[in-house]
Design a protein around this motif. Structure first.
Motif, PDB file in Angstrom:
ATOM      1  N   SER A 475       0.813  -1.219   0.000  1.00 18.49           N
ATOM      2  CA  SER A 475       0.000   0.000   0.000  1.00 18.49           C
ATOM      3  C   SER A 475       0.846   1.268   0.000  1.00 18.49           C
ATOM      4  O   SER A 475       0.320   2.365  -0.190  1.00 18.49           O
ATOM      5  N   LEU A 476       2.151   1.127   0.208  1.00 19.78           N
ATOM      6  CA  LEU A 476       3.026   2.308   0.212  1.00 19.78           C
ATOM      7  C   LEU A 476       3.043   2.966  -1.164  1.00 19.78           C
ATOM      8  O   LEU A 476       3.065   4.201  -1.273  1.00 19.78           O
ATOM      9  N   LYS A 477       3.022   2.140  -2.210  1.00 23.30           N
ATOM     10  CA  LYS A 477       3.048   2.697  -3.565  1.00 23.30           C
ATOM     11  C   LYS A 477       1.839   3.593  -3.802  1.00 23.30           C
ATOM     12  O   LYS A 477       1.959   4.683  -4.378  1.00 23.30           O
ATOM     13  N   ASP A 478       0.639   3.155  -3.344  1.00 22.61           N
ATOM     14  CA  ASP A 478      -0.573   3.954  -3.543  1.00 22.61           C
ATOM     15  C   ASP A 478      -0.555   5.232  -2.719  1.00 22.61           C
ATOM     16  O   ASP A 478      -1.208   6.215  -3.078  1.00 22.61           O
ATOM     17  N   GLU A 479       0.193   5.216  -1.609  1.00 18.28           N
ATOM     18  CA  GLU A 479       0.285   6.426  -0.793  1.00 18.28           C
ATOM     19  C   GLU A 479       1.242   7.444  -1.411  1.00 18.28           C
ATOM     20  O   GLU A 479       1.118   8.639  -1.193  1.00 18.28           O
ATOM     21  N   LEU A 480       2.190   6.944  -2.199  1.00 21.17           N
ATOM     22  CA  LEU A 480       3.178   7.828  -2.820  1.00 21.17           C
ATOM     23  C   LEU A 480       2.764   8.293  -4.208  1.00 21.17           C
ATOM     24  O   LEU A 480       3.110   9.411  -4.627  1.00 21.17           O
ATOM     25  N   PHE A 481       2.032   7.448  -4.956  1.00 22.43           N
ATOM     26  CA  PHE A 481       1.734   7.750  -6.365  1.00 22.43           C
ATOM     27  C   PHE A 481       0.248   7.634  -6.648  1.00 22.43           C
ATOM     28  O   PHE A 481      -0.488   6.876  -6.010  1.00 22.43           O
ATOM     29  N   CYS A 482      -0.180   8.389  -7.657  1.00 21.09           N
ATOM     30  CA  CYS A 482      -1.525   8.241  -8.211  1.00 21.09           C
ATOM     31  C   CYS A 482      -1.418   8.255  -9.729  1.00 21.09           C
ATOM     32  O   CYS A 482      -0.395   8.697 -10.290  1.00 21.09           O
ATOM     33  N   ALA A 483      -2.462   7.806 -10.404  1.00 23.43           N
ATOM     34  CA  ALA A 483      -2.414   7.714 -11.870  1.00 23.43           C
ATOM     35  C   ALA A 483      -2.387   9.103 -12.497  1.00 23.43           C
ATOM     36  O   ALA A 483      -3.021  10.047 -12.010  1.00 23.43           O
ATOM     37  N   ALA A 484      -1.634   9.217 -13.582  1.00 23.59           N
ATOM     38  CA  ALA A 484      -1.592  10.469 -14.343  1.00 23.59           C
ATOM     39  C   ALA A 484      -2.797  10.518 -15.285  1.00 23.59           C
ATOM     40  O   ALA A 484      -3.664   9.644 -15.261  1.00 23.59           O
ATOM     41  N   ASP A 485      -2.858  11.538 -16.143  1.00 21.45           N
ATOM     42  CA  ASP A 485      -4.017  11.707 -17.030  1.00 21.45           C
ATOM     43  C   ASP A 485      -3.930  10.839 -18.278  1.00 21.45           C
ATOM     44  O   ASP A 485      -4.731  10.995 -19.204  1.00 21.45           O
ATOM     45  N   ARG A 486      -2.970   9.922 -18.336  1.00 21.81           N
ATOM     46  CA  ARG A 486      -2.856   9.034 -19.483  1.00 21.81           C
ATOM     47  C   ARG A 486      -2.247   7.710 -19.009  1.00 21.81           C
ATOM     48  O   ARG A 486      -1.515   7.687 -18.004  1.00 21.81           O
ATOM     49  N   ASN A 497       9.791  16.818  -0.313  1.00 23.40           N
ATOM     50  CA  ASN A 497      10.441  16.856   0.997  1.00 23.40           C
ATOM     51  C   ASN A 497       9.793  15.903   2.014  1.00 23.40           C
ATOM     52  O   ASN A 497      10.333  15.705   3.101  1.00 23.40           O
ATOM     53  N   GLU A 498       8.631  15.351   1.669  1.00 25.38           N
ATOM     54  CA  GLU A 498       7.909  14.465   2.578  1.00 25.38           C
ATOM     55  C   GLU A 498       8.076  12.990   2.209  1.00 25.38           C
ATOM     56  O   GLU A 498       7.481  12.126   2.854  1.00 25.38           O
ATOM     57  N   ILE A 499       8.870  12.714   1.180  1.00 27.40           N
ATOM     58  CA  ILE A 499       8.992  11.321   0.718  1.00 27.40           C
ATOM     59  C   ILE A 499       9.560  10.424   1.816  1.00 27.40           C
ATOM     60  O   ILE A 499       8.996   9.373   2.126  1.00 27.40           O
ATOM     61  N   LYS A 500      10.685  10.837   2.410  1.00 22.78           N
ATOM     62  CA  LYS A 500      11.333   9.991   3.412  1.00 22.78           C
ATOM     63  C   LYS A 500      10.422   9.776   4.613  1.00 22.78           C
ATOM     64  O   LYS A 500      10.295   8.645   5.125  1.00 22.78           O
ATOM     65  N   ARG A 501       9.772  10.854   5.092  1.00 22.17           N
ATOM     66  CA  ARG A 501       8.893  10.715   6.250  1.00 22.17           C
ATOM     67  C   ARG A 501       7.744   9.762   5.934  1.00 22.17           C
ATOM     68  O   ARG A 501       7.366   8.921   6.753  1.00 22.17           O
ATOM     69  N   THR A 502       7.205   9.890   4.730  1.00 19.60           N
ATOM     70  CA  THR A 502       6.093   9.019   4.327  1.00 19.60           C
ATOM     71  C   THR A 502       6.509   7.553   4.343  1.00 19.60           C
ATOM     72  O   THR A 502       5.765   6.680   4.805  1.00 19.60           O
ATOM     73  N   ILE A 503       7.699   7.291   3.841  1.00 18.05           N
ATOM     74  CA  ILE A 503       8.207   5.911   3.812  1.00 18.05           C
ATOM     75  C   ILE A 503       8.461   5.408   5.227  1.00 18.05           C
ATOM     76  O   ILE A 503       8.005   4.328   5.615  1.00 18.05           O
ATOM     77  N   TYR A 504       9.185   6.209   5.995  1.00 15.24           N
ATOM     78  CA  TYR A 504       9.657   5.742   7.298  1.00 15.24           C
ATOM     79  C   TYR A 504       8.523   5.568   8.300  1.00 15.24           C
ATOM     80  O   TYR A 504       8.624   4.754   9.222  1.00 15.24           O
ATOM     81  N   THR A 505       7.434   6.329   8.141  1.00 15.45           N
ATOM     82  CA  THR A 505       6.312   6.231   9.094  1.00 15.45           C
ATOM     83  C   THR A 505       5.190   5.342   8.579  1.00 15.45           C
ATOM     84  O   THR A 505       4.200   5.142   9.298  1.00 15.45           O
ATOM     85  N   HIS A 506       5.330   4.821   7.387  1.00 15.83           N
ATOM     86  CA  HIS A 506       4.260   3.975   6.837  1.00 15.83           C
ATOM     87  C   HIS A 506       4.159   2.683   7.650  1.00 15.83           C
ATOM     88  O   HIS A 506       5.179   2.057   7.977  1.00 15.83           O
ATOM     89  N   PRO A 507       2.957   2.248   8.004  1.00 14.69           N
ATOM     90  CA  PRO A 507       2.798   1.071   8.870  1.00 14.69           C
ATOM     91  C   PRO A 507       3.509  -0.177   8.350  1.00 14.69           C
ATOM     92  O   PRO A 507       4.084  -0.935   9.136  1.00 14.69           O
ATOM     93  N   GLU A 508       3.468  -0.397   7.038  1.00 11.99           N
ATOM     94  CA  GLU A 508       4.107  -1.602   6.488  1.00 11.99           C
ATOM     95  C   GLU A 508       5.631  -1.518   6.597  1.00 11.99           C
ATOM     96  O   GLU A 508       6.295  -2.525   6.885  1.00 11.99           O
ATOM     97  N   PHE A 509       6.179  -0.340   6.380  1.00 11.86           N
ATOM     98  CA  PHE A 509       7.626  -0.193   6.522  1.00 11.86           C
ATOM     99  C   PHE A 509       8.020  -0.261   7.999  1.00 11.86           C
ATOM    100  O   PHE A 509       9.065  -0.829   8.348  1.00 11.86           O
TER     101      PHE A 509
END
Length: 813
Positions: A475-486, A497-509
């Motif tokens: 589920s980390l991928k869905d928290e970091l990315f969403c689909a583009a318009d194509r 600037n929030e990438i590392k915090r998002t990864i490190y605090t994600h429940p699965e990580f």
């Protein structure tokens, strides 16, 4: 108290300073190693009636000690060594270095002082070889290895070939299969044995012992090998001095070459004089039936000699330059014949600049006659990228050695690292064995996506390239990315600037990080009792072997991390710190190893040791438990009080700096009391305040001066308070050491020192995992952040602005 191993070896190496200046490193090694030999045999065998070595009257190290300061010390040392050599058939082995050589050692007082100091170095009570400090602890062998490596490093390209790096020797020893030798009468042979380091490393792998043979053409180096065998408790080894190719010494009664169970070698690379004294067309030993090597390149001559010296069930390994794998003509014919016979089991490509005689990369060719018939392929490893820098040379790390050995012995195929190459494929490549033909070790190219540059978005192809992370944290991928318009592209959902915090605090990580710490705790729990149970006489090498094996097992199936990286943390800490600690404990016991040493300094000569505790002019050194650990466990409140006083001191100093910045300078209110060096003294301040005390026009200056003086007094008082508190703390800590029980010592060492450090290393590895993912995602986001049309529009807008400015300035075209 015994010195740490590292300090002991370092002190021996420093003794070499007594000889430097008069000769090259390749020469002064002979003096130092001869003294080490005489010291060893004197300690071990003197006074024993049926000893392996006879220590004659006037032929011992004690006789050398008695010569210190004597005017004829050089001549007398030669005589002592001569008596020892004569009594033990060691003439031409230990008596090659002239201790009375004025060109190398100086004359008169210079020689006397130099040799006296050198002998004194070996009087170190910790160099007592009459007793084993710990079972299986090869104090002498390790010291010899340490010295040989340093001598080889300093000897330069032309003179460093007497030594095969220990790391490479360990690889050969473990891949050639000596560990499967089950009888003492099985044999191992090195036809170009040098100082014997490779031969000994290989022999050490035999669990029941093995019979050793070696030949070396250089007289002095052959002597080193003979001494090396004695120093490593292998007195039965047979070392012969002569040219192996032209005059092989080891033969059967009918004149054919003697064959051996195992053969290892690191011959001189591309020897241009290999055929001197040898008629290849009439070689009595039939070594060149598969072809005659080129007259000016002897690489295959040594390989063919090894093959002929192997039993029908024999195993062998040789270090050669990579050219032997692909050069044509005569060498190509030899290579084709050997491949067809199936005698080449594997090839291991090594990093460049490992060896002391050359910087070119080399390979290990592993041979096996026993399983030659029916061999369908050659196992290849490209280990060229695994190394660390060590001065001007490269060195294999513990993890590199272990990975090579594990992969080779299990014949495991790893992408971009190892492969079983079918003989049919080798035949199709005209028997070219160059490793890059079969293993592409280059990292995959990081492809740029033109559409993403034009239209924005991150290619899904690059995101899926991080599949190992998404498998672990779906589920980390869905928290970091969403689909583009194509289709085929995605957008980053969070700020860069929030990438590392998002990864490190994600429940699965977070779950993943906890699982790693749990594994470490499990490993520690498995070995906690063993570590706290280390006793006098225990085997340090067996201890680290068991610890590292268990660590590899525990972390063998962990995703995202390389098990060998975890292994390296342990082995590095062992080499840097833990080995010395264990050595002290097995030598002296826990309580004695914990003793605090007072650093004694003679008048006019300061000790080079750094003090751990200083009280007044007295300096103390702790070898096992640093004061910081004692403070953290027993004097935490006192340390907090010291830190608070230190904070007060820093606050006063900071306030003074700020006042100087505000009121300094030529016209500042502090200018009158600032000297040419930019300093302000209390005396100048008081004098200036007194001078302007009653001047109403200087009221502002007086206020600043008084404020600054008050800060100076605060700083002075704070310094005194810090010093007094620190000294009190140091006294309390010093007094605590002898009061520590053995159980408390074990807790401080095992839990607070060893385990805490290794746990911190595991956290470092976790940080590396998260940083690698963060870095890659940020790289992709930055790469495609601004599509080309936006860049074009921005450039056009900026160009229009510039044109407008130019028009207003009257520049029109």
């Amino acid at each position: 108290m015994a010195l740490k191993k590292s300090e002991l070896y370092s002190s021996i190496w420093k003794s070499c300073d007594e000889l430097r200046g008069g000769m090259d490193a390749s020469q002064y090694k002979d003096y130092v190693l001869v003294l080490l030999f005489v010291k060893y045999v004197s300690d071990k065998y003197a006074g024993q009636p049926d000893a392996l070595i006879d220590i004659p009257q006037g032929g011992s190290f004690d006789d050398m000690v008695a010569l210190k300061g004597s005017d004829d010390i050089g001549d007398q040392v030669n005589k002592i060594i001569g008596r020892l050599a004569e009594a033990n058939n060691l003439k031409g082995v230990i008596d090659l270095a002239d201790f009375n050589d004025t060109d190398k050692l100086g004359s008169g007082k210079e020689m006397v002082d130099r040799l006296s100091n050198l002998i004194a170095t070996f009087q170190n009570p910790d160099l007592d070889f009459s007793r084993n400090r710990a079972e299986g602890d090869d104090l002498l062998g390790d010291a010899y290895e340490y010295l040989m490596r340093h001598f080889a490093t300093e000897s330069g390209k032309s003179k460093g070939q007497f030594y095969t790096p220990a790391e490479v020797s360990r690889v050969i020893a473990k891949v050639v299969g000596v560990n499967r030798a089950i009888r003492q009468d099985q044999t191992i042979y090195d036809p170009t044995c040098g100082s014997g380091s490779l031969l000994l490393k290989a022999a050490d792998e035999a669990p029941q012992g093995i019979t050793i043979y070696g030949q070396e053409k250089d007289n002095a180096t052959a002597g080193l090998a003979r001494m090396n065998m004695y120093l490593h408790d292998r007195p039965g080894a047979v070392i012969w001095k002569d040219n192996t190719l032209s005059k092989p010494h080891f033969k059967n009664t009918e004149g054919s070459l003697k064959t051996f169970d195992f053969v290892v070698a690191n011959p001189p690379f591309s020897d241009k004089a290999w055929s001197n004294g040898l008629n290849t067309s009439e070689d009595l030993f039939k070594r060149f039936e598969d072809g005659v090597p080129p007259a000016k390149n002897g690489d295959y001559a040594y390989l063919l000699h090894i093959l002929r010296s192997m039993k029908s069930t024999g195993k062998g390994a040789i270090i050669l330059p990579h050219g032997v794998l692909f050069r044509g003509n005569a060498e190509g014919d030899i290579r084709r014949n050997l491949v067809r016979k199936g005698v080449i089991k594997g090839i291991i490509g090594l990093p460049a600049n490992l060896f002391y005689g050359t910087g070119i990369p080399a390979c290990i060719i592993v041979m096996d006659k026993e399983n030659a018939i029916g061999r369908k392929g050659i196992f290849m490893i490209d280990a060229s990228k695994g190394f660390m820098k060590d001065g001007n040379k490269n060195r294999l790390r513990h993890q590199d050695i272990r990975k090579i050995v594990d992969i080779f012995n299990s014949q495991t195929e790893c992408e971009r690292y190892s492969r079983m190459v079918p003989l049919t494929e080798i035949e199709a490549n005209d028997y070219n064995l160059n490793i890059p033909r079969y293993i592409d070790s280059t990292e995959p190219e990081d492809l740029q996506d033109i559409e993403a540059h034009l239209k924005g978005g991150i290619p899904n192809r690059d995101i899926e390239g991080l599949a190992a992370y998404w498998e672990l944290c779906p589920s980390l991928k869905d928290e970091l990315f969403c689909a583009a318009d194509r289709p085929g592209y995605s957008l980053l959902k969070v700020d860069a600037n929030e990438i590392k915090r998002t990864i490190y605090t994600h429940p699965e990580f977070t779950t993943y990080t906890k699982s790693l710490r749990t594994l470490f705790d499990h490993w520690l729990e498995n070995n906690h009792g063993t570590l706290k149970g280390i006793e006098n006489g225990a085997n340090p090498k067996e201890l680290i072997q068991n610890l590292s094996e268990d660590l590899l097992t525990v972390f063998s199936e962990v995703p995202l991390i390389d098990t060998y990286d975890i292994y390296q943390y342990l082995m590095t800490y062992w080499a840097d710190t833990m080995q010395d600690d264990v050595y002290l404990i097995t030598s002296d016991g826990w309580t004695e190893a914990n003793a605090v040493r007072k650093i004694v300094e003679t008048k006019g000569q300061k000790s080079k040791e750094e003090a751990d505790i200083t009280i007044g002019k007295q300096k103390f050194k702790t070898d096992l438990i640093p004061p910081s650990l004692v403070i953290a466990r027993y004097f935490r409140d006192e340390k907090v009080a010291v830190d608070e006083l230190q904070a007060d001191l820093e606050a006063a100093s900071q306030a003074m700096e700020e006042m100087q910045e505000e009121h300094g300078g030529e016209d500042g209110l502090l200018s009158e009391v600032t000297n040419d060096k930019g300093k302000i003294t209390k005396g100048d301040l008081k004098a200036r305040i007194k001078k302007i005390k009653n001047d109403p026009d200087e009221e502002e200056e007086r206020a600043v001066l008084e404020a600054y003086l008050s800060l100076m007094e605060q700083e002075s008082n704070a310094k005194k308070a810090v010093k007094a508190a620190e000294e009190t703390l140091d006294r309390n800590v010093l007094a605590k050491y002898p009061d520590l029980s053995e159980e408390e010592i074990k807790t401080l060492v095992v839990d607070d020192k060893w385990a805490a450090t290794l746990c911190s290393d595991i956290k470092t590895e976790l940080d590396r995992v998260s940083q690698k993912l963060t870095r890659r995602i940020k790289e992709l986001a930055d790469r495609y952040a601004t599509p080309l049309p936006e860049i074009t529009d921005e450039v056009e807008a900026l160009s229009a602005k510039v044109d407008e400015h130019l028009k207003r300035m009257g520049f029109v075209w």
